[in-house]
Design a protein around this motif. Structure first.
Motif, PDB file in Angstrom:
ATOM      1  N   THR A   1      10.315   4.447   2.848  1.00 39.25           N
ATOM      2  CA  THR A   1      10.343   3.798   4.221  1.00 39.25           C
ATOM      3  C   THR A   1       9.929   4.527   5.280  1.00 39.25           C
ATOM      4  O   THR A   1       9.612   4.244   6.632  1.00 39.25           O
TER       5      THR A   1
ATOM      6  N   TRP B   1      19.895  -0.654  -2.091  1.00 38.68           N
ATOM      7  CA  TRP B   1      19.395  -0.532  -0.928  1.00 38.68           C
ATOM      8  C   TRP B   1      20.665  -0.678   0.132  1.00 38.68           C
ATOM      9  O   TRP B   1      20.902  -1.548   0.845  1.00 38.68           O
TER      10      TRP B   1
ATOM     11  N   LYS C   1      14.422   6.310   1.534  1.00 36.81           N
ATOM     12  CA  LYS C   1      14.124   6.748   2.726  1.00 36.81           C
ATOM     13  C   LYS C   1      12.438   7.504   2.643  1.00 36.81           C
ATOM     14  O   LYS C   1      12.037   7.247   3.801  1.00 36.81           O
TER      15      LYS C   1
ATOM     16  N   ASP D   1      16.519  -4.790   2.094  1.00 33.12           N
ATOM     17  CA  ASP D   1      16.869  -3.730   2.901  1.00 33.12           C
ATOM     18  C   ASP D   1      18.314  -3.816   3.061  1.00 33.12           C
ATOM     19  O   ASP D   1      18.997  -5.164   3.421  1.00 33.12           O
TER      20      ASP D   1
ATOM     21  N   SER E   1      21.722   2.013   3.285  1.00 38.14           N
ATOM     22  CA  SER E   1      21.146   2.972   4.207  1.00 38.14           C
ATOM     23  C   SER E   1      22.067   4.168   4.609  1.00 38.14           C
ATOM     24  O   SER E   1      21.690   5.205   4.990  1.00 38.14           O
TER      25      SER E   1
ATOM     26  N   ARG F   1       7.152  -3.159  -2.505  1.00 39.95           N
ATOM     27  CA  ARG F   1       6.709  -2.783  -1.168  1.00 39.95           C
ATOM     28  C   ARG F   1       5.136  -2.396  -1.175  1.00 39.95           C
ATOM     29  O   ARG F   1       4.633  -2.132  -2.080  1.00 39.95           O
TER      30      ARG F   1
ATOM     31  N   ARG G   1      -0.004   1.892   3.241  1.00 39.55           N
ATOM     32  CA  ARG G   1       0.804   2.062   4.322  1.00 39.55           C
ATOM     33  C   ARG G   1       0.670   3.226   5.210  1.00 39.55           C
ATOM     34  O   ARG G   1       0.644   3.275   6.400  1.00 39.55           O
TER      35      ARG G   1
END
Length: 528
Positions: A300, A274, A297, A236, A276, A335, A341
């Motif tokens: 996550t 990565w 995006k 990240d 943001s 991930r 998730r």
């Protein structure tokens, strides 16, 4: 310009703009030789399945010679095949078969670091401080009176300091594991070698690359200390204080990469970036840099209408001023899988079905991770089965990424479910997955695999998916709705209750719609 050996594919220089890519985690896709580890022969045997599923292209994770300290992302020779996975002849056969089925093939490029087993690094260890051999990497003197402190305070992504000391007292930088020394892209030989690697595979006929840690490569002059931060064991973006990533000099490397690709018409690169900040990410998509960059995006975002809408809006804003389309990802090999998730079990699967229709309705390119189409969950593994370097490096504080890397179940009712001819696979497969197998789902019109097959067929054949824009529509509280310019409407209900179904012909829904309503945790495609 280079003529490329894939004449069977339709000529389209920008085929990647709306392509659906399928990520193959090579160790876990299919085992062709019965040793419990996925390989090139296994992939080749399953290519008809992928063509039938309806994807356009493959992305294969690294299959190069490697001591496997980070499962292939520690590359000892970027221009050959790891014997565990096969050989160059097997790769060439796989490529020819894929092209014959209309599937393009992209492979991983790992420029930021090499393996400590790479001939260059072995030569660097044997050479003196200040030598050309050491200049290919980032060797520095230590701090403190006797040089016993690391040269700066940078942490490794995998835990601990990003520096390891060698017997003559110097230290070398490794943003990842000590077995992954960072290369020095200020050294012309390093850049030239990357170009040589690209040409090696492009001349064989590959259609492009996924660039690992595409925001790495460049390091600030003098390697100063950075804002101290706890590393999360993830890539990240840690913000502007993190000097390990997203340095302006990285764009020089990307322009060199693009210059090679431009000599091979119809090839492309997607970056694992990565970052943001939308404006920073957009810089990687300038017309002389990457064709695509993963926007994480969506991956996550929480399962709420606001979070998903914000993820979509941010992703579209990022590419708005660039030549690139958006690039959508829900899961990958780093991930937790989105079924897990989104809550796991039936709830997670129901939401994953809706998320599939959301992802595939959006304008741009989409990446599926192998097993997304089966609704695979993460698997809780016993401690002794864990292999990710994060587990050991973190002192058993971080369990690592093995849970999302379990081999694919193909058929049958017991491990290894047709993945391998032997039951004990490189990561153990759980009992009770008989209903999850590709074979079982193919026979079930209500399965998530059947949903993916229908969605991919519609996306490819329906005129409603045209255009790279998106218009948000009014929607009930807790829902999101948008229209594509050619008439596709996508409505996702995350409100907790059924909502009225809008006017229009239903093309596809992620669960049964009837009585004029759309159930909770369901998405629908309508022809406006």
């Amino acid at each position: 310009m280079h003529a490329r050996p894939n004449a069977v594919l339709p000529e389209s220089a920008d085929w990647w703009r709306d392509a659906v890519f399928y990520q193959i985690y090579v160790r876990s896709f299919a085992d062709g030789n019965g040793d419990g580890v996925g390989d090139l022969a296994g992939i080749r045997s399953r290519l008809p399945y992928l063509a039938d599923l309806g994807v356009d292209a493959l992305w294969m994770t690294p299959f190069y010679p490697s001591p496997m300290a980070d499962h292939g992302y520690d590359v000892a020779d970027p221009r050959d095949v790891e014997p565990v996975f096969g050989d160059l002849d097997e790769f060439d056969a796989l490529l020819a078969d894929a092209h014959g089925l209309g599937l393009r093939v992209t492979i991983d490029l790992v420029p930021n670091h090499s393996s400590h087993d790479h001939e260059w690094f072995r030569a660097a260890l044997a050479a003196a401080p200040g030598s050309p051999e050491r200049a290919r990497y980032l060797f520095r003197a230590g701090r403190g009176p006797d040089g016993s402190e690391p040269p700066n305070n940078w942490p490794s992504v995998f835990g601990g300091p990003a520096w390891t000391r060698v017997p003559d007292g110097q230290w070398y930088l490794h943003i990842f594991a000590p077995e992954q020394p960072d290369l020095n892209f200020a050294d012309p030989e390093v850049v030239a070698d990357l170009e040589k690697t690209m040409r090696f595979w492009l001349d064989r006929g590959v259609d492009g690359f996924r660039i690992d840690v595409a925001h790495g490569m460049a390091k600030p002059d003098g390697l100063p200390d950075m804002v101290p931060m706890e590393d999360t064991g993830l890539l990240d973006d840690h913000g502007p204080g993190d000097l390990r990533f997203d340095q302006d000099g990285v764009h020089v490397v990307h322009r060199r990469i693009r210059a090679v690709l431009d000599q091979y018409p119809g090839t492309m690169a997607v970056g694992e970036v990565w970052v943001s900040d939308d404006d920073r990410l957009a810089q990687y998509l300038r017309e002389d840099e990457l064709q695509l960059a993963f926007n994480f995006k969506l991956l996550t975002a929480d399962w709420t209408a606001d979070a998903l809408r914000q993820a979509v809006s941010h992703s579209l804003a990022t590419v708005a001023g660039t030549p690139a389309p958006a690039c959508w990802v829900l899961s990958n090999h780093d991930r937790p899988r989105h079924v897990t998730r989104y809550g796991g079990g039936e709830l997670g699967l129901r939401r994953a079905r809706a998320a599939a229709l959301l992802q595939l309705a959006l304008p741009g390119a989409a990446y599926l991770y192998n097993g997304d189409e089966l609704g695979m969950p993460d698997v809780d593994l016993p401690d002794e089965a864990l292999q990710d370097p994060m587990w050991e490096r973190s002192g058993h504080a971080e369990r690592g990424r093995d849970a999302c890397r379990i081999p694919l179940p193909w058929s049958g009712t017991e491990p290894a479910y047709g993945f391998s001819s032997r039951p004990d696979t490189w990561l153990p497969m759980p009992e009770g997955w008989g209903g999850l197998t590709a074979e079982a789902q193919a026979a079930d019109p209500s399965s998530i695999q059947s949903l993916y097959r229908s969605a991919l067929a519609l996306r490819r054949s329906s005129a409603a998916f045209g255009g790279e824009e998106l218009e948000w529509l009014p929607a009930p509280e807790g829902c999101l709705a948008f229209r594509r310019p050619s008439g596709l409407v996508c409505l996702v209900n995350l409100s907790g209750t059924a909502v009225p179904l809008p006017e229009g012909r239903v093309l596809l829904a992620s669960s049964a719609v009837g009585g004029g309503t759309l159930p909770d945790d369901t998405a629908v495609w309508l022809q406006a």
